[in-house]
Design an enzyme around this catalytic site. Structure first.
Site, PDB file in Angstrom:
ATOM      1  N   GLY A 174      -0.686   6.915  -8.757  1.00  0.00           N
ATOM      2  CA  GLY A 174      -0.177   7.844  -7.751  1.00  0.00           C
ATOM      3  C   GLY A 174      -1.240   8.245  -6.750  1.00  0.00           C
ATOM      4  O   GLY A 174      -1.008   8.252  -5.534  1.00  0.00           O
ATOM      5  N   ASP A 175      -2.434   8.571  -7.238  1.00  0.00           N
ATOM      6  CA  ASP A 175      -3.540   8.927  -6.349  1.00  0.00           C
ATOM      7  C   ASP A 175      -3.909   7.772  -5.438  1.00  0.00           C
ATOM      8  O   ASP A 175      -4.173   7.950  -4.243  1.00  0.00           O
ATOM      9  CB  ASP A 175      -4.757   9.334  -7.175  1.00  0.00           C
ATOM     10  CG  ASP A 175      -4.629  10.715  -7.771  1.00  0.00           C
ATOM     11  OD1 ASP A 175      -4.630  11.694  -7.005  1.00  0.00           O
ATOM     12  OD2 ASP A 175      -4.523  10.823  -9.001  1.00  0.00           O
ATOM     13  N   MET A 176      -3.950   6.569  -6.000  1.00  0.00           N
ATOM     14  CA  MET A 176      -4.410   5.433  -5.203  1.00  0.00           C
ATOM     15  C   MET A 176      -3.374   4.996  -4.174  1.00  0.00           C
ATOM     16  O   MET A 176      -3.723   4.539  -3.084  1.00  0.00           O
ATOM     17  CB  MET A 176      -4.830   4.296  -6.119  1.00  0.00           C
ATOM     18  CG  MET A 176      -6.122   4.640  -6.873  1.00  0.00           C
ATOM     19  SD  MET A 176      -6.835   3.288  -7.812  1.00  0.00           S
ATOM     20  CE  MET A 176      -5.746   3.279  -9.233  1.00  0.00           C
ATOM     21  N   GLY A 179      -3.975   7.448  -1.446  1.00  0.00           N
ATOM     22  CA  GLY A 179      -5.192   7.106  -0.720  1.00  0.00           C
ATOM     23  C   GLY A 179      -5.000   5.908   0.187  1.00  0.00           C
ATOM     24  O   GLY A 179      -5.508   5.871   1.313  1.00  0.00           O
TER      25      GLY A 179
END
Length: 408
Positions: A174-176, A179
């Protein structure tokens, strides 16, 4: 070991101030840095970014994750909670093209570093703001990590085995995703600046980043009344496309091979290789829809065949037949694979304490202006002198005073 001096990259001359921590914002910074942007990472004095100590395995106390997420970056320390630190931040941002931040909405505004202030100071500044729920809406003030974005954005509901609790993907996807979309949005804003002369805010919510990749999930429910459920290693209606058992080098079970033969022509090739050409014309398997309806029976037939063959032989035979197939790779296979080596997928730089440090290379590949990994994640505050002294012009005495006051 890489010894040649890398080309500067297509983003050379672009200055990015990264005020994010952990993963989503810093991953956007990593992508921009990979392609030559000067990324100055701002960290709180003392401990710095928590990513410096995150990770399951820390030989000699050193993170194996931080050197990757902070590669190609400079590090300065700065206490943004102090007025003096906020003033230094304004000085730094007046020289920048991009600000990357992933604080909760309102945090920068509370420090006098909100968009209105910064765009008066630097009208061309592009601000990438990554947060759990975005800068607007009733949930904007809620805390949100990538795992929450995966849940709200729909990914967790689809991940795992039918009838069992949702599970997570084995990386912080999810973070990547956030990003990656943040870096893409930043480049769009910079391109717009070439004609308008003005920067803008790029607002990325973690849950929205995940939602973007949810295929036809929404209309499946809204228009067909279907809620997509967890389906293990398959996709509903897509067959054959699954993981199948195979033999190891010792002739014993335990290996797994992924086969994707869901196109009509490819399925015909698979049937021929199995010695069962008649299956491709069987009413239960002739055509995409029929195979999807009879997925379980078809997978059982394929698994009965693959389980009799060594995984390497199976992959070789299917590859020669034009059927997509592969063993399930771990890091061991990646480091040994000749294709990874030929394309430079694993790069190695020297780590002062750990020696040769391998990591994934730069993606995507540009034919004329490729990106490169030029340096590993820096020591905390390693570039204070270069940035505050060399770039901003503060004297050694001023820097010493800042340090004594806890500003840097």
């Amino acid at each position: 070991m890489n010894t040649a001096t890398p080309a500067p990259g297509p983003l050379a001359g672009l200055r990015v101030i990264e005020m994010g921590s952990l993963l989503a914002g810093p991953f956007a910074g990593q992508l921009l840095g990979d392609f030559g942007a000067e990324v100055i990472k701002v960290e709180p004095p003392g401990q710095g970014d928590p990513m410096r100590v995150w990770g399951q395995h820390r030989p000699q106390g050193h993170s194996l994750w931080f050197p990757i997420i902070a590669r190609n970056k400079k590090s300065v320390t700065l206490n943004l909670r102090l007025p003096e630190g906020q003033q230094l931040a304004r000085e730094l941002l007046s020289t920048a093209d991009v600000l990357v931040e992933n604080f909760r909405p309102g945090t920068l505004e509370g420090w006098g570093l909100g968009p209105d202030t910064l765009q008066q100071l630097n009208p061309g500044l592009v601000m990438l703001r990554v947060s759990g729920y975005g800068q607007t809406g009733p949930y904007r003030d809620r805390a949100g990590f990538g795992s929450i974005g995966e849940a709200v954005g729909g990914l967790r509901a689809l991940t795992g085995e039918p009838g069992r609790p949702p599970v997570r993907v084995g990386v912080t996807i999810g973070d990547m995703l956030a990003g990656t979309l943040g870096a893409l949005g930043t480049m769009m804003a910079l391109y717009s600046r070439t004609t308008s002369g003005r920067g803008q805010v790029v607002d990325v919510a973690l849950y929205e980043a995940v939602l973007t990749y949810m295929e036809s999930l929404i209309p499946e429910f809204a228009l067909a009344g279907q809620i997509r459920e967890r389906s293990g290693s398959t996709l509903p209606g897509i067959a054959p496309s699954n993981i199948y058992p195979a033999l190891g080098p010792d002739g014993q079970p335990g290996e797994w091979v992924v086969i994707g033969a869901n196109a009509d022509t490819v399925f015909r090739r698979l049937c021929a290789e199995m010695g069962r050409p008649e299956l491709s014309d069987h009413p239960d398997y002739r055509g995409h829809e029929a195979r999807g309806l009879h997925m379980n029976e078809l997978d059982e037939l394929i698994a009965a065949w693959t389980a009799t063959l060594p995984a390497d032989e199976l992959v070789t035979r299917l590859g020669q037949a034009g059927v997509p197939a592969s063993r399930v790779y771990s890091a061991r296979e990646m480091l040994q694979d000749p294709h990874f080596a030929a394309r430079g997928n694993i790069v190695r730089l020297h780590h002062e304490q750990l020696g040769s440090f391998p990591m994934q290379g730069v993606v995507p590949r540009l034919s004329e202006t490729p990106g490169a990994v030029r340096s590993l994640g820096p020591q905390l505050g390693q570039h204070n002198q270069d940035v505050y002294g060399g770039l901003l012009g503060h004297t050694a005495g001023q820097l010493a005073a800042f340090q004594e006051q806890g500003v840097i």
